[in-house]
Design an enzyme around this catalytic site. Structure first.
Site, short mmCIF file in Angstrom:
data_model
loop_
_atom_site.label_atom_id
_atom_site.label_comp_id
_atom_site.label_asym_id
_atom_site.label_seq_id
_atom_site.Cartn_x
_atom_site.Cartn_y
_atom_site.Cartn_z
N ARG A 113 -13.14 -2.88 11.80
CA ARG A 113 -12.82 -1.92 10.74
C ARG A 113 -13.45 -0.57 11.06
NH1 ARG A 113 -9.27 -0.35 6.92
NH2 ARG A 113 -10.06 -0.29 4.79
N THR A 386 0.71 -0.91 7.06
CA THR A 386 -0.17 -1.65 7.96
C THR A 386 0.74 -2.49 8.83
OG1 THR A 386 -1.92 -1.65 6.27
CG2 THR A 386 -2.13 -3.30 7.95
N THR A 404 -4.31 -1.47 11.12
CA THR A 404 -3.87 -0.41 10.22
C THR A 404 -4.39 0.96 10.62
OG1 THR A 404 -3.73 0.22 7.87
CG2 THR A 404 -5.83 -0.65 8.65
N GLY A 477 0.98 -4.26 3.86
CA GLY A 477 1.44 -4.04 2.50
C GLY A 477 0.42 -3.45 1.56
#
Length: 575
Positions: A113, A386, A404, A477
């Site tokens: 991330r 994404t 993403t 989503g």
């Protein structure tokens, strides 16, 4: 904090005085024994990949053919998607992965991330009146966190793959250098964001050749990103976070008003975390822990639903209970979750089947619970930007990866000389507590920005293990990722095929706004009328994520792969 959770459940129980009551002995937590994946003593003998773009799926198979495993193929797929699907993911973004290694049953969550730069200042994202400034949160370099995807690819290749990183990146490099024909969705995304893209010369040069979006059928090349991937492949982590690429990234970001530093890049770390596991009706679900909020929410929802026999209910009754479980899980999502390296979260409570028992007792089987009783605040539209792919290789290694850049085309800012489109993940922080982000999700101080902190994510890559079947499931989503993956898991548990899971109609509730978003055809008229009669507000929406599913039938020794039919350029393939 535990007292606060218990108080909420108690308050709701008192408020809903006419709700159906359950004695403690009537509700049992899931007692299904964990199905240990390492006990599988067979291998598929062939491989399956499902992704949102056929170029990416074929890149994965190309690397498998060179002797790679599912993890090498994952690097090939995620890097190829950076080239052919930049509206949804890329080297300027991040990803989350659930991996299963067949040789020893090892399961791990890879957290690649993005992180906040050290100079992050919440005031940069506020207007003078203290309300969120959507421009700085979504556009340009101030909206971008430090990318994690390149480090994640290098980490997976080094620790789980069989091939050199540069071998797994080769298909993406070729696509970028030799070119490809953009699909209609990419052209539409560029068209949608072209006014923002025009604000930065390198962005306009890449995405608006001759001052306009590329045309269907044209060959589109990305030589700068090809060279960026070549440096990554040659030097690994240092090839992106130090050296020539890092210098170009920093120069471009600073020139446009951003605040990254060399230390921000050099100090980025991939984190390996223990996945969340939950047992539901004899199936073992392995899913994403924080800083993903999805796994906690799905575990909470499944724990709530484990007290009902959904198979004996009609569609309206079943859907009502699922919606009510979604509502409660998203309430907790908004209040408590954040980066586990920065925030102490009451995960033992949230994941406890006994906490789910208390929440279940607040659900009326005949009437919707207004979110204002939980309590409420305003939310916006959930978004859809994404990508996800699923892989099982011939040896039974599995990869479920969601990647993403946040909003469509990320920040719309390309760092000159790199081809890297930066993310706009800073908007996933609670920049203003209890004010919705672009996806309508609320947040508390637990998800406030801080130097080096990872913003909360909805990405929920998951693997489902049953006695006779295995499923690798995930979806893009925005905030609907969580509910789409949940519905995919429930469909898999009900015995549906990969094709049926990817194609099924969807619905979503995220606590606020207090409504059920539904896909056209999700409910027949009788069900829709029944849900409305219970007090649910239904709203049809057109845009949903593109789910990609791979399944393994252990009895029939058969793999199946399905790409979402909503994305014609996707490809699910068994080979």
């Amino acid at each position: 904090m535990t007292l606060r959770l218990n108080a909420r459940a108690l308050l709701l129980g008192l408020l809903l005085t006419s709700a159906v009551a359950y004695a403690a002995d009537d509700i049992k937590p899931s007692t299904s024994a964990a199905i240990a994946p390492q006990t599988f003593n067979q291998r598929p003998g062939h491989a399956a990949i499902a992704s949102a773009n056929f170029h990416a799926t074929e890149a994965g198979f190309e690397v498998l053919a060179k002797g790679g495993n599912a993890f090498d193929a994952a690097v090939a797929v995620v890097s190829a998607l950076s080239i052919v699907e930049p509206e949804s993911s890329g080297t300027g973004g991040g990803f989350m992965a659930v991996l299963h290694r067949a040789s020893d049953g090892h399961e791990v969550f890879i957290d690649a991330r993005e992180t906040a730069p050290a100079a992050v200042n919440a005031k940069d994202y506020l207007d003078k009146d203290g309300t969120p400034n959507r421009d700085t949160a979504l556009n340009g370099p101030l909206s971008a966190g430090i990318p994690g995807a390149p480090a994640g690819m290098a980490w997976i290749a080094e620790h789980y793959g069989k091939l050199p990183l540069k071998t797994s990146l080769a298909p993406a490099i070729r696509l970028a250098r030799d070119g490809f024909k953009p699909d209609s969705r990419l052209i539409h995304a560029i068209t949608e964001r072209q006014q923002d893209i025009k604000r930065w010369p390198a962005s306009a040069a890449k995405y608006l050749p001759d001052g306009k979006p590329p045309l269907a059928g044209e060959i589109w090349r990305d030589p700068d990103q090809a060279r960026t991937l070549e440096r990554l492949g040659e030097h690994g982590f240092d090839g992106f976070y130090r050296g020539e690429t890092a210098k170009k990234l920093l120069a471009a970001v600073h020139a446009a008003g951003g605040n990254w530093t060399a230390k921000d890049l050099e100090s980025y770390q991939v984190k390996e975390r223990a996945p969340i596991t939950v047992n539901y009706r004899g199936f073992r679900i392995v899913t994403a822990p924080p800083p993903s909020s999805g796994g906690v929410a799905i575990a909470e929802i499944l724990n709530i639903l484990s007290g009902f026999d959904l198979s004996k209910l009609d569609q309206a009754e079943r859907t009502h209970l699922v919606i009510e479980a979604m509502r409660r899980a998203f309430r907790d999502h908004n209040d408590y979750l954040g980066d586990p390296d920065f925030v102490k979260m009451p995960l033992d409570m949230l994941l406890s089947p006994y906490y789910a028992d208390g929440l279940r007792q607040t659900i009326r089987t005949d009437k919707a619970t207004p979110s204002s009783m939980l309590p409420s605040s305003a939310g916006a539209e959930p978004g859809m930007h994404t990508t996800h792919f699923s892989i099982i290789d011939a040896d039974g290694n599995m990869a479920s990866i969601t990647s993403t850049v946040n909003y469509t085309m990320g920040s719309a800012f390309v760092a000159e000389g790199t081809g890297v489109l930066l993310n706009d993940e800073m908007d996933d922080f609670a920049l203003v507590p209890n004010k919705p982000n672009v996806y309508g999700l609320l947040g508390s101080a637990a998800n406030a920005p801080a130097p080096g902190k990872r913003m909360l994510s909805s990405m929920t890559p998951s693997i489902v293990f049953g006695a006779d079947r295995v499923g690798v499931i995930g979806s893009p989503g925005g905030s609907t990722i969580i509910t789409q993956v949940l519905e995919g898991i429930l469909a898999f548990v009900d015995g549906k095929s990969a094709t049926e899971i990817a194609a099924q109609k969807r619905f979503h509730h995220q606590f606020m706004p207090d409504r059920v978003d539904m896909e056209e055809g999700a409910f027949d008229q009788t069900t829709a009328d029944a849900l409305t009669g219970m007090g649910h507000t239904l709203k049809q929406r057109q845009s949903w994520g593109f789910m990609n599913v791979v399944t393994w039938d252990l009895k029939a020794h058969k793999l199946d792969a399905a790409s979402d039919p909503r994305r014609p350029s996707g490809l699910g393939k068994v080979q």
